[in-house]
Design a protein around this motif. Structure first.
Motif, PDB file in Angstrom:
ATOM      1  N   THR A 167       0.832  -1.208   0.000  1.00  0.00           N
ATOM      2  CA  THR A 167       0.000   0.000   0.000  1.00  0.00           C
ATOM      3  C   THR A 167       0.868   1.260   0.000  1.00  0.00           C
ATOM      4  N   GLN A 168       1.938   1.185   0.784  1.00  0.00           N
ATOM      5  CA  GLN A 168       2.869   2.315   0.847  1.00  0.00           C
ATOM      6  C   GLN A 168       3.518   2.575  -0.507  1.00  0.00           C
ATOM      7  N   LYS A 170       2.269   1.843  -3.370  1.00  0.00           N
ATOM      8  CA  LYS A 170       1.236   2.413  -4.240  1.00  0.00           C
ATOM      9  C   LYS A 170       1.121   3.931  -3.988  1.00  0.00           C
ATOM     10  N   GLN A 171       1.081   4.287  -2.716  1.00  0.00           N
ATOM     11  CA  GLN A 171       0.942   5.713  -2.397  1.00  0.00           C
ATOM     12  C   GLN A 171       2.127   6.517  -2.915  1.00  0.00           C
ATOM     13  N   ARG A 174       1.769   6.887  -6.599  1.00  0.00           N
ATOM     14  CA  ARG A 174       0.713   7.874  -6.899  1.00  0.00           C
ATOM     15  C   ARG A 174       1.208   9.307  -6.699  1.00  0.00           C
ATOM     16  N   SER A 175       2.056   9.494  -5.700  1.00  0.00           N
ATOM     17  CA  SER A 175       2.522  10.858  -5.437  1.00  0.00           C
ATOM     18  C   SER A 175       3.407  11.376  -6.573  1.00  0.00           C
TER      19      SER A 175
END
Ligand code: AMP
Length: 427
Positions: A167-168, A170-171, A174-175
């Motif tokens: 998840t990290q 992915k974030q 995305r950033s």
């Protein structure tokens, strides 16, 4: 952005080839008659019988391979600052990506970024020896995003040991993809598979997940491994520790041979080497590791029957060398139980846990900090942020829920320039 302390920890210890095999040799715990068991007794086999990451915390905790709790303290190593050669402007990133890097506040590449980005851009395979906190996520994410901007048909699969890490990642991706038509989907256990199927069927550029769920989605023909151009394995050593080897081999075996493969691992032992030899093609090897918070901690296990734990604890604590001791219990109730028994036995002990009012917790912490209290018994949550310099021993009365919590626990000792000890009760 890195704060100063973090920045100063960017070191370049060359440790490639260091084997974790040594972890299990010659524990030097001096407890007289209670000699801890040798890790090898527990070793071998699949540690968590089909490991599915941190999903069911309790189920996981029962299956952490106890050999992971045995490790000699490392020599004290002075971490040198390294000078990076590149600036982000040297990589000829698409301007939209470059702007996002700048907007994120990154000024200079970290050493792992400095050394890997240009090779990834050229399509080379990579073996990066790096642990968390080195900036390794951006080291692979930035060049891969740039490749997607060059070729929007690219498909990238990223495997990580835990849902949280996936998840990290992915974030983080995305950033960097703000304002771009770059799409990311998750494939992790413990979440609704149906939503993930919908996301993946839309054809994202990145699929990020844990090996079990990725394999599952492959078997359901949702992920088509034959379409993958690049595969990233993050924290390879941990994935292997968690028992994902067969899943990983099966996935890697189905991704086309003509691909780019990037491995990141904090350590390289024989198991990791086996994967490297089979699945990487002439990789560029880069080692950039900061010292782990737990590297000054001599870690060992004590085999003890569930019903004999209190007695064992009493015997251990009667040794003077256990000067300042932090004990971890699994639940608030257990923490209370341990504390009461210790007080009844005449030890200087108190507890912190979530049910204790904040002011009481603070008072106990202060007493422990000032060494008016010898023993502190705590739950994981209560011990977060505990920064006490001179804890000599951490005792895991109960096994933690996951390896991350374990590392966090034992990092409470061996701080600064002192050596610490951790003892884990294993029944
Ligand atoms: P990682 O090792 O990938 O988990 O990254 C650790 C932290 O460092 C994350 O918060 C990143 O956003 C941050 N970071 C990564 N690269 C840089 C950089 N070049 N400059 C400043 N911070 C960074």
């Amino acid at each position: 952005m890195y704060n100063n302390s973090k920045r100063s920890s960017f070191g370049s210890q060359r440790r490639y080839g260091q084997s974790s095999g040594g972890h299990f040799g010659g524990p030097s715990f001096k407890s007289g008659q209670q000699r801890p068991s040798a890790g090898s007794r527990f070793g071998g086999g699949r540690p968590n019988g089909g490991g599915r990451g941190r999903g069911r915390a309790n189920a996981f905790s029962k299956h952490i391979d106890p050999s992971l709790f045995i490790k000699k303290a490392e020599e004290f190593v002075k971490i040198e600052e390294t000078n990076t050669i590149h600036n982000f402007s040297d990589f000829n990133f698409h301007s939209v990506l470059y702007d996002n890097i700048t907007a994120k506040g990154y000024i200079k590449p970290t050493p792992i970024q400095d050394q890997t980005i240009e090779h990834i851009l050229k399509g080379r395979d990579i073996l990066g020896i790096a642990n968390t906190g080195t900036g390794k996520t951006a080291a692979f994410a930035l060049p891969l995003i740039n490749q997607i901007l060059d070729n929007p048909k690219k498909m990238i699969l990223i495997m990580a040991p835990t849902r949280e890490l996936a998840t990290q990642i992915k974030q983080e991706i995305r950033s960097f993809t703000f304002g771009m038509k770059v799409f990311v989907a998750l494939a992790i256990g413990g979440s609704f598979i149906r939503e993930q199927i919908i996301d993946i069927k839309r054809g994202p550029h990145f699929i990020i997940g844990t090996p079990g769920r990725i394999k599952d989605l492959g078997e359901r023909r949702v992920i088509d491994f034959s379409k993958i151009d690049t595969i990233v394995l993050d924290e390879v050593d941990r994935m292997l520790d968690m028992g994902f080897i067969e899943d990983i081999k099966s996935i890697l075996g189905r991704v086309p041979a003509q691909r780019q493969t990037l491995f990141f691992s904090a350590t390289v032992d024989r198991k990791v080497e086996g994967l490297i030899d089979t699945f990487l093609t002439n990789p560029v090897k880069i080692s950039v590791k900061t010292q782990d918070s737990s590297s000054h901690v001599e870690q060992n296990v004590i085999r003890v029957d569930r019903h004999a734990k209190q007695d064992m604890l009493g015997k251990l604590l009667s040794q003077e060398e256990l000067k300042k001791v932090l004990i971890f219990g699994a639940t608030k109730r257990m923490v209370e139980e341990i504390t009461i028994t210790l007080i009844q036995k005449g030890f200087s002990a108190d507890s912190i846990h979530g049910d204790k009012p904040q002011h009481k917790r603070q008072r106990v912490m202060k007493m422990f900090k000032e060494s008016q209290l010898r023993i502190l018994v705590a739950t994981d949550v209560a011990a977060r942020g505990l920064d006490i310099a001179d804890i000599t021993h951490v005792i895991n009365y109960d096994i933690p829920n996951n390896y991350e919590d374990y590392i966090h626990r034992i990092g409470r000792t061996g701080r600064g320039n002192s050596k610490g000890f951790s003892l884990t009760f294993v029944s």
